[in-house]
Design a protein around this motif. Sequence first.
Motif, short mmCIF file in Angstrom:
data_model
loop_
_atom_site.label_atom_id
_atom_site.label_comp_id
_atom_site.label_asym_id
_atom_site.label_seq_id
_atom_site.Cartn_x
_atom_site.Cartn_y
_atom_site.Cartn_z
N ASN A 162 0.83 -1.21 0.00
CA ASN A 162 0.00 0.00 0.00
C ASN A 162 0.86 1.26 0.00
O ASN A 162 0.52 2.25 -0.65
CB ASN A 162 -0.98 -0.01 1.18
CG ASN A 162 -2.09 -1.03 0.97
OD1 ASN A 162 -2.51 -1.27 -0.16
ND2 ASN A 162 -2.54 -1.63 2.04
N ARG A 163 2.00 1.23 0.68
CA ARG A 163 2.95 2.34 0.64
C ARG A 163 3.51 2.47 -0.78
O ARG A 163 3.67 3.58 -1.31
CB ARG A 163 4.07 2.11 1.65
CG ARG A 163 4.85 3.36 1.95
CD ARG A 163 5.83 3.22 3.11
NE ARG A 163 5.28 2.48 4.23
CZ ARG A 163 5.83 1.35 4.73
NH1 ARG A 163 6.95 0.88 4.24
NH2 ARG A 163 5.28 0.72 5.74
N PHE A 198 1.01 4.23 -2.93
CA PHE A 198 0.99 5.66 -2.67
C PHE A 198 2.10 6.39 -3.43
O PHE A 198 1.86 7.43 -4.04
CB PHE A 198 1.10 5.93 -1.16
CG PHE A 198 1.05 7.38 -0.80
CD1 PHE A 198 -0.16 8.05 -0.75
CD2 PHE A 198 2.21 8.09 -0.51
CE1 PHE A 198 -0.22 9.40 -0.43
CE2 PHE A 198 2.17 9.44 -0.19
CZ PHE A 198 0.95 10.09 -0.15
N PRO A 244 0.22 6.43 -7.74
CA PRO A 244 -0.72 7.29 -7.01
C PRO A 244 -2.14 7.29 -7.55
O PRO A 244 -3.09 7.45 -6.78
CB PRO A 244 -0.08 8.67 -7.08
CG PRO A 244 0.87 8.61 -8.22
CD PRO A 244 1.32 7.18 -8.32
N TYR A 259 -3.87 4.51 -5.85
CA TYR A 259 -4.08 4.82 -4.44
C TYR A 259 -5.23 5.82 -4.27
O TYR A 259 -6.10 5.63 -3.43
CB TYR A 259 -2.79 5.38 -3.82
CG TYR A 259 -2.86 5.50 -2.33
CD1 TYR A 259 -2.56 4.42 -1.52
CD2 TYR A 259 -3.27 6.68 -1.73
CE1 TYR A 259 -2.64 4.51 -0.14
CE2 TYR A 259 -3.36 6.79 -0.36
CZ TYR A 259 -3.05 5.71 0.44
OH TYR A 259 -3.16 5.81 1.81
N ILE A 260 -5.24 6.87 -5.07
CA ILE A 260 -6.29 7.89 -4.98
C ILE A 260 -7.66 7.28 -5.28
O ILE A 260 -8.66 7.66 -4.67
CB ILE A 260 -5.98 9.08 -5.91
CG1 ILE A 260 -4.79 9.86 -5.37
CG2 ILE A 260 -7.19 9.99 -6.10
CD1 ILE A 260 -4.17 10.84 -6.35
N ARG A 309 -6.57 -0.93 -2.46
CA ARG A 309 -5.80 -1.28 -1.26
C ARG A 309 -5.57 -2.79 -1.19
O ARG A 309 -6.52 -3.57 -1.35
CB ARG A 309 -6.52 -0.86 0.02
CG ARG A 309 -6.76 0.62 0.17
CD ARG A 309 -5.47 1.41 0.36
NE ARG A 309 -5.74 2.82 0.59
CZ ARG A 309 -5.99 3.72 -0.34
NH1 ARG A 309 -6.01 3.38 -1.62
NH2 ARG A 309 -6.22 4.98 -0.02
#
Length: 150
Positions: free
Chosen positions: A9-10, A13, A17, A20-21, A25
């Motif tokens: 998940n990092r 990010f 991105p 992630y946005i 997840r």
Amino acid sequence: MVITASKLNRFLFFKLPSAYICGVRVKSIDNEKCVVMVKHRWINQNPFNSMYFAVQAMAAEMTTGALVMDKITKSGKKISMLVANNKSSFSKKATGRITFVCQDGHLIDDAIQKTIANGEGQTFWMKSIGTNEEGIQVSEMDFEWSIRLK
């Protein structure tokens, strides 16, 4: 390095991105299976009030790609990976929380062993199935991964 859901998940990010946005997840990963969830919301909708196909593809690809990354890391070799092809089918509107599951981790080991042994690239197909909160399948996506020694 051990690959975990929080590390993935990092990774999303910082390196992906847009995924992630949109709410993609990773929920869990082990040697054989990866689970990724994404919730239908305003940022990832299409004009037909369901989840945009590309968001589903990002989540589905993550289930397969995370398994490939994990196996490459465990091999200790420098191996590149690339999606060569993909196929998808959509059977129901994707609304609510969609869970994508890939259980094809076993397919990667053989390909990695072959590419290390003979130095030639290998390809293999992996499947990810997306289901809604009622357990009804909304989409099925197949990704052909290509790996080779660097």
